[in-house]
Design a protein around this motif. Structure first.
Motif, short mmCIF file in Angstrom:
data_model
loop_
_atom_site.label_atom_id
_atom_site.label_comp_id
_atom_site.label_asym_id
_atom_site.label_seq_id
_atom_site.Cartn_x
_atom_site.Cartn_y
_atom_site.Cartn_z
N ALA B 91 44.15 62.24 39.32
CA ALA B 91 43.41 61.10 39.88
C ALA B 91 44.39 60.02 40.32
O ALA B 91 45.57 60.04 39.96
CB ALA B 91 42.47 60.52 38.84
N VAL B 92 43.86 59.07 41.07
CA VAL B 92 44.57 57.81 41.29
C VAL B 92 44.23 56.90 40.12
O VAL B 92 43.04 56.69 39.82
CB VAL B 92 44.17 57.14 42.61
CG1 VAL B 92 44.84 55.78 42.75
CG2 VAL B 92 44.53 58.04 43.79
N TYR B 93 45.25 56.40 39.46
CA TYR B 93 45.06 55.52 38.31
C TYR B 93 45.37 54.09 38.74
O TYR B 93 46.44 53.80 39.28
CB TYR B 93 45.97 55.95 37.16
CG TYR B 93 45.47 57.21 36.48
CD1 TYR B 93 45.64 58.46 37.07
CD2 TYR B 93 44.81 57.15 35.26
CE1 TYR B 93 45.17 59.61 36.46
CE2 TYR B 93 44.33 58.30 34.64
CZ TYR B 93 44.51 59.52 35.25
OH TYR B 93 44.03 60.66 34.64
N PHE B 94 44.39 53.22 38.50
CA PHE B 94 44.53 51.80 38.81
C PHE B 94 44.62 51.00 37.52
O PHE B 94 43.85 51.25 36.58
CB PHE B 94 43.32 51.27 39.58
CG PHE B 94 43.08 51.87 40.93
CD1 PHE B 94 42.15 52.89 41.10
CD2 PHE B 94 43.75 51.40 42.04
CE1 PHE B 94 41.90 53.43 42.35
CE2 PHE B 94 43.51 51.93 43.31
CZ PHE B 94 42.58 52.96 43.45
N CYS B 95 45.49 50.01 37.49
CA CYS B 95 45.37 49.00 36.46
C CYS B 95 44.65 47.80 37.08
O CYS B 95 44.74 47.57 38.30
CB CYS B 95 46.70 48.60 35.86
SG CYS B 95 47.95 47.93 36.98
N ALA B 96 43.92 47.08 36.26
CA ALA B 96 43.13 45.96 36.76
C ALA B 96 43.01 44.92 35.67
O ALA B 96 43.08 45.23 34.48
CB ALA B 96 41.74 46.43 37.20
N SER B 97 42.80 43.68 36.08
CA SER B 97 42.64 42.61 35.10
C SER B 97 41.50 41.70 35.52
O SER B 97 41.09 41.67 36.68
CB SER B 97 43.93 41.81 34.97
OG SER B 97 44.21 41.07 36.14
N GLY B 98 41.01 40.97 34.54
CA GLY B 98 39.93 40.04 34.82
C GLY B 98 39.88 38.96 33.76
O GLY B 98 40.25 39.19 32.62
N SER B 99 39.39 37.79 34.19
CA SER B 99 39.24 36.69 33.23
C SER B 99 38.02 36.92 32.36
O SER B 99 37.85 36.27 31.34
CB SER B 99 39.15 35.36 33.98
OG SER B 99 38.14 35.44 34.98
N GLY B 100 37.16 37.81 32.78
CA GLY B 100 36.02 38.21 31.99
C GLY B 100 35.90 39.72 32.07
O GLY B 100 36.85 40.41 32.44
N ARG B 101 34.71 40.22 31.78
CA ARG B 101 34.52 41.67 31.77
C ARG B 101 34.21 42.17 33.18
O ARG B 101 33.14 42.71 33.45
CB ARG B 101 33.46 42.04 30.75
CG ARG B 101 34.01 41.91 29.32
CD ARG B 101 32.93 42.08 28.28
NE ARG B 101 33.46 42.28 26.94
CZ ARG B 101 33.83 41.32 26.12
NH1 ARG B 101 33.74 40.07 26.51
NH2 ARG B 101 34.31 41.59 24.92
N LEU B 102 35.17 41.91 34.07
CA LEU B 102 35.09 42.39 35.44
C LEU B 102 36.54 42.55 35.90
O LEU B 102 37.48 42.32 35.13
CB LEU B 102 34.34 41.39 36.33
CG LEU B 102 34.79 39.93 36.25
CD1 LEU B 102 35.93 39.64 37.23
CD2 LEU B 102 33.61 39.01 36.58
#
Lengths: 108, 116
Positions: B91-102
């Motif tokens: 798969a393509v693996y993405f890291c992601a961040s958010g100030s909340g649950r998004l």
């Protein structure tokens, strides 16, 4: 586990309005976030908390959430809006993210 | 402006461990929910899990037995380990961040192929 249902595809002519739905049990009780993903790119957040636009997202993008359906509406659709769109909620009962299956928007 | 960048091997052998790192610049990972999300070829987005210094860690139940996500605040990066991989983990693996649950910031993604 909580599930979100999106139509696989939506097609509209340029300049018209596209509506992409996201169905889930009592989804109105959850905050819905929407992402746009163009081919070969990472998703981009286009709406958060049902209807708020992050900085830089055009006003043509709007959202609503009622009953069992949340809707992303794109007004005055442009060729550049052609992309896959995903809705997302957080299932607080088990503390994890849920994505819809995605909707491919085609601009005719 | 927070920016994220994934790094790690692009080819992993079956039964081995997939290891990726997400380096964050422009903000402290201590302030964000740090997540990993993957996308199999031609498929939709699948959330793998998150770690947040203020709320702990949680994983997708379908992967929970094989996944570990850790934060390294000294290096301002977070990592993914997925054990006992099979071709289905390609798969393509993405890291992601958010100030909340998004997820309001994403890395560009990295394609990891599981093959001998």
């Amino acid at each position: 586990s909580y599930m979100l249902t999106q139509p696989p595809s939506v097609s509209v002519a340029p300049g018209t309005t596209a509506a992409i739905t996201c169905g889930g049990d009592r989804i109105v009780t959850k905050s819905v976030h929407w992402y746009q993903q163009k081919p070969g790119q990472a998703p981009v957040l286009v709406l958060w908390y049902d209807s708020d636009r992050p900085s830089g997202i055009p006003e043509r993008f709007s959202g609503s959430n009622s009953g069992n359906t949340a809707t992303l509406t794109i007004s005055r659709v442009e060729a550049g809006d052609e992309a896959d769109y995903y809705c997302q909620v957080w299932d607080g009962s088990v503390d994890y993210a849920v994505f819809g299956g995605g909707t491919k928007l085609t601009v005719l | 402006q927070v920016q994220l960048q994934e790094s790690g091997p692009q080819l992993v052998k079956p039964s081995e461990t997939l290891s990726l790192t997400c380096t964050v610049s422009g903000g402290s990972i201590s302030s964000y929910f740090c997540s990993w999300i993957r996308q199999s070829p031609g498929k939709g987005l699948e959330w793998i899990g998150y770690s947040y210094s203020g709320a702990g860690t949680n994983y997708n139940p379908s992967l929970k037995s094989r996944v570990t996500i850790t934060l390294d605040t000294s290096k301002n990066h977070f990592s993914l380990k997925l054990r006992s991989v099979t071709a289905a983990d390609t798969a393509v693996y993405f890291c992601a961040s958010g100030s909340g649950r998004l997820f309001d910031r994403w890395g560009q993604g990295t394609l990891v192929t599981v093959s001998s």
